[in-house]
Design an enzyme around this catalytic site. Structure first.
Site, PDB file in Angstrom:
ATOM      1  N   SER A 255     -44.627  -9.569  44.077  1.00 12.07           N
ATOM      2  CA  SER A 255     -43.413  -8.801  43.796  1.00 12.07           C
ATOM      3  C   SER A 255     -42.610  -9.427  42.669  1.00 12.07           C
ATOM      4  CB  SER A 255     -42.543  -8.716  45.048  1.00 12.07           C
ATOM      5  OG  SER A 255     -43.267  -8.169  46.116  1.00 12.07           O
TER       6      SER A 255
HETATM    7  N1  SAH Z   1     -44.990 -10.860  49.568  1.00  9.78           N
HETATM    8  C1  SAH Z   1     -46.080 -10.713  48.642  1.00  9.78           C
HETATM    9  C2  SAH Z   1     -46.230  -9.283  48.202  1.00  9.78           C
HETATM   10  C3  SAH Z   1     -47.639  -8.870  48.360  1.00  9.78           C
HETATM   11  S1  SAH Z   1     -47.988  -7.152  48.159  1.00  9.78           S
HETATM   12  C4  SAH Z   1     -45.959 -11.669  47.481  1.00  9.78           C
HETATM   13  O1  SAH Z   1     -44.885 -12.274  47.314  1.00  9.78           O
HETATM   14  O2  SAH Z   1     -46.923 -11.872  46.773  1.00  9.78           O
HETATM   15  C5  SAH Z   1     -48.162  -6.613  49.830  1.00  9.78           C
HETATM   16  C6  SAH Z   1     -49.221  -7.253  50.660  1.00  9.78           C
HETATM   17  O3  SAH Z   1     -49.237  -6.579  51.927  1.00  9.78           O
HETATM   18  C7  SAH Z   1     -50.642  -7.122  50.108  1.00  9.78           C
HETATM   19  O4  SAH Z   1     -51.206  -8.389  50.012  1.00  9.78           O
HETATM   20  C8  SAH Z   1     -51.372  -6.271  51.155  1.00  9.78           C
HETATM   21  O5  SAH Z   1     -52.720  -6.606  51.338  1.00  9.78           O
HETATM   22  C9  SAH Z   1     -50.558  -6.549  52.401  1.00  9.78           C
HETATM   23  N2  SAH Z   1     -50.653  -5.538  53.466  1.00  9.78           N
HETATM   24  C10 SAH Z   1     -50.710  -4.187  53.348  1.00  9.78           C
HETATM   25  N3  SAH Z   1     -50.786  -3.597  54.565  1.00  9.78           N
HETATM   26  C11 SAH Z   1     -50.777  -4.607  55.475  1.00  9.78           C
HETATM   27  C12 SAH Z   1     -50.822  -4.662  56.914  1.00  9.78           C
HETATM   28  N4  SAH Z   1     -50.901  -3.563  57.675  1.00  9.78           N
HETATM   29  N5  SAH Z   1     -50.785  -5.871  57.513  1.00  9.78           N
HETATM   30  C13 SAH Z   1     -50.704  -7.012  56.787  1.00  9.78           C
HETATM   31  N6  SAH Z   1     -50.658  -7.029  55.437  1.00  9.78           N
HETATM   32  C14 SAH Z   1     -50.695  -5.844  54.784  1.00  9.78           C
END
Ligand code: SAH
Length: 208
Positions: free
Chosen positions: A59
């Protein structure tokens, strides 16, 4: 001590309205280039989202700061994060809470994030491969919950895993998404719309 890039990011986020100095410090002090692919390292300090592989993104620092500031108002001790991704947001929370529980549905990402957190000596984190839609019932309740992927609708299970007085910040929507704050008051939940956002989808029920 902040690096020059860290100082610039700190100042930029402050100009964008982030006021909590602990949050600014926690974000600006992390080696952001360690959280993106090597090929992207030269862009790591831009105030933008970047690819982290597997079709996912880290993000934008502004949104990390905004969500963290709203979430941490009551100084929560036990925090659940859904969507570990790169681990950057996890590393921010780990500096500000006693313990962070984080769930990621893509095994490769969870593995990489865990290595980064260990390298930074952030040991107050429990990371799990799983579907965050269900929360983490055996570790509940949490003082605060942060979801970093956009849900079609707010997962009920997550709300029930908040302590009374607890807060949850979650992006909701598909093409049009908004960031929402939920505050638990007994069996009621106060809901406040914060701002328009753009996150990858929160996937339900299947793991990679
Ligand atoms: N907080 C992260 C943002 C990652 S983007 C950062 O700072 O890098 C969102 C993430 O959520 C992705 O890695 C994706 O694989 C994960 N995600 C999506 N659906 C999910 C679920 N049901 N359970 C766990 N993770 C999930």
């Amino acid at each position: 001590m902040l690096t020059v890039a860290g100082q610039q990011l700190y100042a930029q986020l402050a100009r964008q309205g982030i006021q909590d100095r602990r949050v600014l410090q926690a974000i600006a002090s992390l080696p952001r280039e360690q959280f993106v692919d090597e090929a992207m390292a030269h862009k790591a300090w831009e105030n933008s989202a970047l690819p982290i592989g597997y079709g996912q993104t880290i993000s934008q620092p502004y949104i990390v700061a905004r969500m963290t500031e709203v979430l941490l108002v009551n100084r929560p001790e036990r925090v659940l994060e859904v969507g570990t991704g790169s681990g950057f947001q996890t590393a921010v929370l780990a500096q500000l809470a006693s313990h962070v529980y984080t769930i990621e549905r893509i095994k490769g990402l969870r593995y990489q994030a865990r290595r980064r957190l260990q390298r930074l000596d952030l040991h107050n984190v429990s990371a799990r491969h799983g579907d965050g839609w269900e929360g983490w019932p055996s570790k509940a309740p949490f003082d605060a919950i942060l979801v970093t992927a956009a849900a079609r609708e707010t997962p009920r299970a997550l709300l029930t895993q908040l302590v009374d007085g607890g807060r949850m910040v979650i992006p909701v929507g598909q093409l049009q998404q908004s960031l929402w704050l939920y505050e638990r008051r007994g069996d009621e939940f106060l809901r406040t719309e914060l701002e328009a956002v753009k996150f990858v989808p929160l996937v339900q029920g299947e793991l990679e």
